[in-house]
Write an enzyme that holds these catalytic residues in place. Structure first.
Site, PDB file in Angstrom:
ATOM      1  CG  HIS A  15      43.012  36.854  41.526  1.00 44.01           C
ATOM      2  ND1 HIS A  15      42.763  37.156  40.209  1.00 44.01           N
ATOM      3  CD2 HIS A  15      42.151  35.856  41.847  1.00 44.01           C
ATOM      4  CE1 HIS A  15      41.813  36.383  39.736  1.00 44.01           C
ATOM      5  NE2 HIS A  15      41.408  35.578  40.722  1.00 44.01           N
ATOM      6  CD  GLU A  67      38.889  30.267  42.104  1.00 50.53           C
ATOM      7  OE1 GLU A  67      38.116  30.205  43.087  1.00 50.53           O
ATOM      8  OE2 GLU A  67      38.855  31.150  41.240  1.00 50.53           O
TER       9      GLU A  67
END
Length: 301
Positions: free
Chosen positions: A33, A121
């Protein structure tokens, strides 16, 4: 002239086609990201749930640039018949990154998109205290990044388990031809995820050890790591990335050599890591290399 390799694939004019029913992707493109608000100020972790943290202004531009780079890459082969299928972590910063990447792609090139929770994550717990996390990360560095488990969170090995499950689903989607809207088109899979999850993905794909994992460097924001199908019929990082880049990511000389073999070996000639002499010697360096046991000759398999 077409060539067949040991994966039932045909290599014709630099393009890889497969004679079985699977429509293998030409590339699997991993993207971290863009820069998030917490990448700028870690205090954000203390008052915003991790999954709700947004991109910074620079992170938005990084994602747009990543989209342009990916588009240039898939167009560079000169094949105008291609499409892309996207997987994305459910976190706000990854979904926003994909939206900006998507600006570069014509809608008719998008074969589909799936939000995939298993590539999220690493869980560090809930709201994070900056001072406490600093100490915990110091403990992790001493203990080992792969096996250290954050209190109320995950270890790298926990992430490995769920990423492994995702890979099984990914291969099932490939086997059942769920990802391509046109079987004749070159397929590119783009996975928008997080630093540790990307390293774990590569570890699982290439069967790297926990020790090798601990030496890996995390991708930078919107850094792109590309697995491309080589002439051997295996995927390799060495097609799109040079030795210096791979070394900077933490790959050892043996790991880089393996990537080159994957990229360049003739069909049927690639030697799997677990059969390579350097890897066998890490476990059997004291074992007699002859074909005799207790003075008696043993037939080789």
């Amino acid at each position: 002239m077409a060539q067949f390799n040991n994966s039932n694939s045909i290599i014709n004019n630099g393009e890889v086609h497969h004679s079985n029913l699977r429509h293998l992707p030409r590339r699997i493109i991993l993207v971290r990201h863009g820069e998030s608000a917490a990448n700028i100020d870690e205090q954000v972790y203390g008052n915003t749930p991790d999954h709700r943290i947004s991109l910074s202004i620079d992170g938005i531009e990084q994602a747009r640039e990543a989209g342009r780079k990916i588009l240039d890459m898939v167009n560079s082969s000169g094949n105008n018949n291609w499409n892309a299928y996207f997987y994305v972590s459910p976190y706000q910063r990854t979904k926003s990154t994909l939206r900006e990447i998507g600006r570069a792609f014509p809608r008719n090139r998008v074969a589909g998109v799936r939000e995939e929770c298993r590539i999220r994550e690493q869980d560090f717990g809930n709201f994070q205290d900056k001072a406490e996390m600093k100490k915990l990360k110091e403990d992790r560095d001493r203990y080992g990044r792969f096996f250290y488990r954050f209190p109320s969170g995950e270890s790298g090995s926990d992430v490995y388990d769920r990423v492994s499950s995702f890979l099984e689903s990914l291969w099932r989607d490939i086997d059942m031809n769920r990802l391509s809207i046109d079987p004749s088109a070159e397929l590119n899979i783009v996975i928008v995820s997080h630093g540790l999850s990307i390293r774990v993905f590569l570890m699982r794909w290439f069967k790297w050890s926990a020790e090798q994992f601990d030496a890996l460097k995390s991708p930078k924001n919107c850094e792109i790591r590309v697995l491309e199908l080589g002439s051997s019929g295996e995927y390799s990082l060495a097609i799109q990335h040079d030795d210096q880049t791979l070394q900077g990511w933490g790959l050892s000389p043996e790991m880089i050599d393996d990537q080159k073999q994957r990229a360049n070996a003739k069909p049927g000639k690639y030697v799997w890591k677990e059969r390579s002499p350097w890897y066998l010697n890490t476990f059997f360096d004291s074992v007699d290399s002859s074909d005799q046991v207790d003075g008696e000759k043993v037939d080789q398999p």
